[in-house]
Write an enzyme that holds these catalytic residues in place. Structure first.
Site, mmCIF file in Angstrom:
data_model
loop_
_atom_site.group_PDB
_atom_site.id
_atom_site.type_symbol
_atom_site.label_atom_id
_atom_site.label_comp_id
_atom_site.label_asym_id
_atom_site.label_seq_id
_atom_site.Cartn_x
_atom_site.Cartn_y
_atom_site.Cartn_z
ATOM 1 C CG HIS A 286 -0.076 0.032 2.481
ATOM 2 N ND1 HIS A 286 0.610 -1.030 2.920
ATOM 3 C CD2 HIS A 286 0.487 0.893 3.353
ATOM 4 C CE1 HIS A 286 1.311 -0.841 4.173
ATOM 5 N NE2 HIS A 286 1.184 0.534 4.455
ATOM 6 C CG HIS B 180 7.002 4.861 0.828
ATOM 7 N ND1 HIS B 180 6.569 5.819 1.727
ATOM 8 C CD2 HIS B 180 7.285 3.914 1.801
ATOM 9 C CE1 HIS B 180 6.379 5.709 2.810
ATOM 10 N NE2 HIS B 180 6.648 4.324 3.081
#
Lengths: 172, 172
Positions: B34, B115
């Protein structure tokens, strides 16, 4: 891609189930404790859009459901699955049936027994030991569930939520 | 209860990340790959309802986002986290900032570096070895993300999706 439709119970009930799943359910890390409304099925991207629309309609006309956990039970001799037995209600059965009528072509493998799995893939001896002790546990519990989720499966077997559907129907 | 807000990338990208996470990320079993939009925060039931409404508004006015993976990178020396670097865009930064302005009181711990974590809690030596080999990997990838999710954390540390928000805004 492989999809499934489930309801996640409250955090409290999930924590309760996980206390057992941690020891007895090899799927512990793949998905949170849940009630399966429609088991794994294949869908293309085009079908997914169609199903999404249908699930939206189903959610709009379905009222939040009462969920009552009665006891620990087992599917033996069909298979060595131990679970929290959810009291069968007309509302749950209707929702389950509606899923199968609207989503995909498959028919259910078994008659619908709403449940939250807490142990599976146990040997006969393990099953007998574990079920023997767990069936005595008082797990009675009641809550209201107001949503279900459409999930897809990753290559490692785990499930990610694609979409949430809130039950927005009114009680009759 | 502890909540968080994330975007799950496509199955394809999640599978790619999991191939690394399986070996290098002890959170592998707790949550699917995620992008965190807002890290763990506490909320009461009343706050949850308020946040839910706000997230709905945010989703309505935010257009689907382009997600570009550039390379494997690391947060060292701040910490030994290895990740898929997501190209920073104004749209992602705005969404991140909007979350912090509208949901909860906390301010972000770090400046926003979008990220997808693929390794963490590595010793200095492990980090050096793993990053040394992974930084050479070509992981460039591009896709569009059209939703984010509000999650809550169970007692075992794993995360369950509470609600999905679809980005329904129009590109300007």
């Amino acid at each position: 891609m492989k999809y499934g439709i489930v309801m996640f119970p409250s955090k409290q009930l999930q924590d309760k189930a996980n206390a057992f799943r941690k020891r007895y359910d090899p799927h512990y890390a793949l998905i949170s404790p849940h009630i399966t409304l429609k088991g794994a099925f294949e869908a293309t991207d085009a079908q997914l859009n169609e199903y999404n629309e249908k699930l939206r309609e189903i959610a709009k006309t379905t009222a939040p459901l009462k969920l009552t956990i009665q006891k620990v039970s087992s599917f033996q001799p069909v298979n060595n699955v131990i679970y929290f037995k959810v009291a069968p209600t007309e509302e749950l059965s209707t929702l389950h049936q509606t899923m199968y009528e609207n989503i995909g072509q498959e028919q259910p493998d078994y008659s619908f027994v709403p449940h939250i799995t807490i142990g599976q893939k146990l040997s006969d001896d393990e099953h007998s030991d574990v079920y023997g002790s767990l069936r005595m546990e008082d797990v009675s519990y009641e809550e209201t569930i107001d949503r279900f989720h459409l999930l897809y499966q990753l290559d490692n077997g785990s499930w990610t939520v694609y979409e949430t559907f809130r039950l927005e129907g009114k009680d009759l």
